[in-house]
Write an enzyme that holds these catalytic residues in place. Structure first.
Site, PDB file in Angstrom:
ATOM      1  CE1 TYR A 120      42.184  36.523  45.091  1.00  0.00           C
ATOM      2  CE2 TYR A 120      42.006  34.143  44.945  1.00  0.00           C
ATOM      3  CZ  TYR A 120      41.913  35.381  44.355  1.00  0.00           C
ATOM      4  OH  TYR A 120      41.547  35.498  43.038  1.00  0.00           O
ATOM      5  CE  LYS A 167      55.176  41.882  36.940  1.00  0.00           C
ATOM      6  NZ  LYS A 167      55.709  41.867  35.554  1.00  0.00           N
ATOM      7  CG  ASP A 199      54.195  40.056  33.345  1.00  0.00           C
ATOM      8  OD1 ASP A 199      55.030  39.211  33.745  1.00  0.00           O
ATOM      9  OD2 ASP A 199      54.482  41.255  33.185  1.00  0.00           O
ATOM     10  CG  ASP A 223      41.420  32.610  40.882  1.00  0.00           C
ATOM     11  OD1 ASP A 223      40.831  31.811  40.132  1.00  0.00           O
ATOM     12  OD2 ASP A 223      40.816  33.388  41.639  1.00  0.00           O
ATOM     13  CG  ASP A 227      39.598  31.420  35.679  1.00  0.00           C
ATOM     14  OD1 ASP A 227      39.650  30.287  36.188  1.00  0.00           O
ATOM     15  OD2 ASP A 227      38.791  32.283  36.040  1.00  0.00           O
TER      16      ASP A 227
END
Length: 326
Positions: A120, A167, A199, A223, A227
């Site tokens: 971002y 990750k 993940d 983010d 969600d």
């Protein structure tokens, strides 16, 4: 003491849920002065810029900001607003509330999301026709700041389980640095923590969210995972968030502008009002923040409820019920 609060409703249902949060704050024995600013799609169409300079200045000068939602101009509004308040930490709680049909009723998580860099950072290029790049930025300083904030948040709020999401098995240099620094912070503090590949963590959160408390994340992972957690507790209409800087902060619901229901008066104001409760906490009014949360939880439990939660109440009905409980 008077606190100046910047109020930026933005687009879509932001125009409906933000006034609801202001109405709730006005019921409390706290002296607020609300200063309004414009931003979003309609402002871009009318003025040629989605976030006018005077709105930036309102947010910069205020003690805190309430922001509703942005539509197509989200990247041109919310990212700069977070920068205006020097926000480095995005705090996103995800709780299952009594009375609601949550997928996982034992969910009680808080995502502590790095808020300044990662993918971002906005460094994208088209290097030739049909070939584009996005540069992922991870720094030691920002990684340490978010880790310090996350471990301190867990201590102050009674969370025993801290997980560092990463990750680093694939993004060895960037997430490797994030993971190393976050672990250093945990070790320096003598804190207990786990690490998890982001993940695999997504799967485990769905299967057994009760095993997790505070999750410290790089920007994009925070983010996405927050969600996902919204789906466990009943939807994005229930998730508030705080963007915390050293001397300023911005509070917003996690949901977007919801153009499909904008203007119908049926938007769920819970996430926006819970964001206002986080604003109260930030300004040192923890007791009032708890009162607001208890009122919201009571209404979520017993009704009335908006259509997203299976009811037929309006935004105004739910707001009035919350105020009645206050």
């Amino acid at each position: 003491m008077t606190h100046e609060i910047a109020v930026i409703p933005g687009d879509g249902i932001g125009q409906e849920v933000t006034p609801a949060a202001v109405d709730v704050l006005e019921q409390l024995p706290v002296d607020f002065e609300f200063v309004y600013g414009e931003a979003g799609d309609a402002v871009l169409e009318d003025r040629g810029e989605a976030l006018p300079e005077e709105t930036r200045e309102i947010a910069a000068d205020a003690d805190a900001t309430l922001f509703g939602a942005a539509g197509e101009t989200a990247a041109d509004v919310i990212l700069p607003l977070r920068s205006v308040v020097n926000s480095f930490a995005n705090v996103r709680p995800a709780r299952a509330y009594p009375g609601l049909d949550a997928v996982q009723p034992d969910t009680d998580l808080v995502f502590i999301r790095e808020n300044t860099e990662g993918v971002y950072a906005g460094i994208e290029s088209e290097i030739t026709d049909g070939v584009t790049t996005c540069t992922r930025v991870i720094t030691e300083e920002a990684s340490r700041d978010i880790a310090e904030f996350g471990f301190e948040y867990a201590t102050e709020n009674g969370f025993e389980d801290v997980t560092i999401a990463h990750k680093a098995n694939v993004m060895r240099t960037t997430d490797g640095l994030f993971l190393d620094v976050a672990q250093q912070v945990g070790d320096e503090r003598g804190a207990d923590y786990d690490t998890a590949l982001m993940d695999a963590l997504a799967m485990h959160l769905i299967q057994r969210p009760e095993d997790y408390g505070v999750v410290i994340c790089p920007n994009l992972a925070g983010d996405m995972l927050s969600d996902l957690a919204a789906g466990l507790v009943g939807g994005l209409g229930l998730l508030p968030s705080a963007n915390i800087g050293p001397d300023n902060a911005l509070f917003e619901p996690v949901h977007g502008s919801a153009p499909d229901i904008a203007g119908e008066g049926v938007a769920n104001p819970a996430a926006m009002i819970l964001s206002a409760a986080m604003l109260l906490d930030h300004l040192g009014y923890g007791e009032e923040g708890d009162r607001v949360r208890e009122a919201v939880e009571g209404v979520l439990d017993e009704g009335p409820r908006t259509p997203d939660l299976g009811g037929d109440a309006s935004t105004e009905d739910v707001t009035d019920a919350i105020i009645d409980r206050l």
